[in-house]
Motif scaffolding. Structure first.
Motif, PDB file in Angstrom:
ATOM      1  N   VAL A 190       1.198  -1.026   0.089  1.00 57.07           N
ATOM      2  CA  VAL A 190      -0.525   0.065   0.533  1.00 57.07           C
ATOM      3  C   VAL A 190       1.133   1.062   0.154  1.00 57.07           C
ATOM      4  O   VAL A 190       0.752   2.048  -1.068  1.00 57.07           O
ATOM      5  N   VAL A 191       1.799   1.260   0.839  1.00 59.48           N
ATOM      6  CA  VAL A 191       3.046   2.462   1.041  1.00 59.48           C
ATOM      7  C   VAL A 191       4.073   2.060   0.259  1.00 59.48           C
ATOM      8  O   VAL A 191       4.555   0.708   1.143  1.00 59.48           O
ATOM      9  N   ALA A 206      -1.026   7.871   3.878  1.00 63.24           N
ATOM     10  CA  ALA A 206      -1.868   6.229   3.495  1.00 63.24           C
ATOM     11  C   ALA A 206      -2.972   7.246   1.952  1.00 63.24           C
ATOM     12  O   ALA A 206      -2.717   6.781   0.992  1.00 63.24           O
ATOM     13  N   ASP A 207      -3.471   8.147   2.963  1.00 56.56           N
ATOM     14  CA  ASP A 207      -4.379   9.023   1.781  1.00 56.56           C
ATOM     15  C   ASP A 207      -3.244   9.263   0.640  1.00 56.56           C
ATOM     16  O   ASP A 207      -3.493   9.485  -0.528  1.00 56.56           O
ATOM     17  N   LEU A 227      -5.313  -9.488   0.049  1.00 56.36           N
ATOM     18  CA  LEU A 227      -4.737  -8.620   0.241  1.00 56.36           C
ATOM     19  C   LEU A 227      -4.389  -8.440   2.486  1.00 56.36           C
ATOM     20  O   LEU A 227      -4.118  -9.716   2.880  1.00 56.36           O
ATOM     21  N   LEU A 228      -2.870  -9.229   2.807  1.00 55.17           N
ATOM     22  CA  LEU A 228      -2.167  -9.247   3.509  1.00 55.17           C
ATOM     23  C   LEU A 228      -2.633  -8.455   5.093  1.00 55.17           C
ATOM     24  O   LEU A 228      -1.773  -7.140   4.645  1.00 55.17           O
ATOM     25  N   GLY A 229      -3.062  -8.816   6.084  1.00 51.07           N
ATOM     26  CA  GLY A 229      -2.541  -8.087   7.006  1.00 51.07           C
ATOM     27  C   GLY A 229      -3.619  -6.787   7.516  1.00 51.07           C
ATOM     28  O   GLY A 229      -5.002  -6.377   6.640  1.00 51.07           O
ATOM     29  N   ARG A 234      -8.227  -3.111   5.748  1.00 50.16           N
ATOM     30  CA  ARG A 234      -9.020  -2.243   6.575  1.00 50.16           C
ATOM     31  C   ARG A 234      -8.942  -0.736   5.331  1.00 50.16           C
ATOM     32  O   ARG A 234      -9.829  -0.071   4.683  1.00 50.16           O
ATOM     33  N   PHE A 235      -7.737  -0.212   4.416  1.00 51.27           N
ATOM     34  CA  PHE A 235      -6.871   0.274   3.280  1.00 51.27           C
ATOM     35  C   PHE A 235      -8.418   0.120   2.537  1.00 51.27           C
ATOM     36  O   PHE A 235      -8.719   1.019   1.730  1.00 51.27           O
ATOM     37  N   PHE A 236      -7.669  -1.163   2.343  1.00 53.19           N
ATOM     38  CA  PHE A 236      -8.894  -1.268   0.823  1.00 53.19           C
ATOM     39  C   PHE A 236     -10.258  -1.386   0.986  1.00 53.19           C
ATOM     40  O   PHE A 236     -11.618  -1.616  -0.331  1.00 53.19           O
TER      41      PHE A 236
END
Length: 294
Positions: A190-191, A206-207, A227-229, A234-236
């Motif tokens: 993600v990051v 994250a944004d 998606l891991l973790g 939560r992000f997706f």
């Protein structure tokens, strides 16, 4: 204080792993450095600079009145100390502006190679200032399977690749259990820059990075996401639920306009720190395998 010589090999390995997870990357300098002496020397230099008389150039009226004698011909007056160069203060980019710039840079890229170049030039995320490397998507872009983690860890940042080191070893074992390998999937985070000390990225960080990971997904066009973790789920999914509440459930997502089916499961670190989680991850991996081969 316990000496390293008193530790067993396993205790020493555990201690080194602890420091690595805490963000310590260098234990010793090449040569011993006396930091106290450095500080005292710096303080003495500053004190001398404050005590030094201020020298200013004579004004024309002082020269004409004879109060200050001009320098003899052929002999230059002692040069005045150079004024310090004016350095503009660092200006932080407002979050909303950084998000807009990230979105523009991401949407302008027409390939993963162009996107990587755009991300390397992007300066709107403070995380890049402390990270060694940009950790971009890596692997098989034609597989239709993409695995996304939360962020780079120390080994990832060092090597510039996602899921390096012990997390990569654990992920490879997870994939091997369902007949896949690292070369069969596309890996990303993600990051893309490692947060200091492996801390969890903030919401604003994250944004700012969201346009980049969504564009990676849109350009790679995977059919299935793993998606891991907790952070990644939560992000997706846009929820505050824990990974144990969301794991094992297929959901339809749209990333950068690309529709994709996503399944969340535990991160390799969750399996390393609590081996009991392996049975939950195994259930999720079997469900993932059934979907991608069905």
């Amino acid at each position: 204080m316990i000496s390293a010589n008193d530790l067993s090999p396993s205790e020493l390995a555990a201690l080194l792993a602890f420091h690595a997870e805490a963000g310590v990357e260098w234990l010793l300098e090449d040569k011993p450095v006396d930091r106290l002496a450095e500080f005292e020397a710096m303080r003495a230099t500053r004190a001398d600079a404050r005590a030094a008389p201020q020298v200013r150039p004579p004004s024309p009226s002082e020269v004409q009145s004879g109060r200050v004698q001009p320098a003899p011909p052929g002999k230059a007056r002692d040069p005045l100390p150079a004024a310090p160069a004016s350095v503009p203060p660092a200006v932080a980019i407002p979050d909303e502006q950084a998000i807009s710039e990230a979105r523009f840079a991401a949407e302008s890229a027409r390939s993963l190679a162009e996107l990587r170049t755009a991300m390397e030039a992007f300066t709107g995320c403070n995380l890049r200032n402390s990270a060694r490397n940009l950790v971009f998507a890596d692997g098989n872009t034609a597989s239709g399977v993409m695995i996304v983690g939360p962020m780079p860890y120390a080994e990832d940042d060092r090597d510039g690749q996602p899921f390096a080191g012990k997390h990569g070893d654990m992920l490879e074992r997870m994939l091997f259990g369902i007949g896949l390998s690292r070369s069969d999937v596309l890996l990303a985070n993600v990051v893309p820059w490692r947060p200091p000390g492996n801390r969890v990225p903030s919401g604003r960080e994250a944004d700012i990075c969201r346009p980049f990971i969504e564009r990676q997904i849109a350009l790679a066009e995977p059919r299935h996401l793993l998606l891991l973790g907790n952070f990644t789920a939560r992000f997706f999914f846009g929820t505050s639920e824990t990974i144990h509440q969301t794991r094992g459930q297929w959901r339809e997502l749209s990333a950068g306009g690309h529709p994709v089916q996503a399944l969340a499961t535990l991160h390799p670190q969750d399996l390393i720190s609590a081996p009991v989680n392996k049975r939950f991850a195994w259930q999720d991996l079997l469900a993932f395998r059934a979907r991608i081969t069905g």
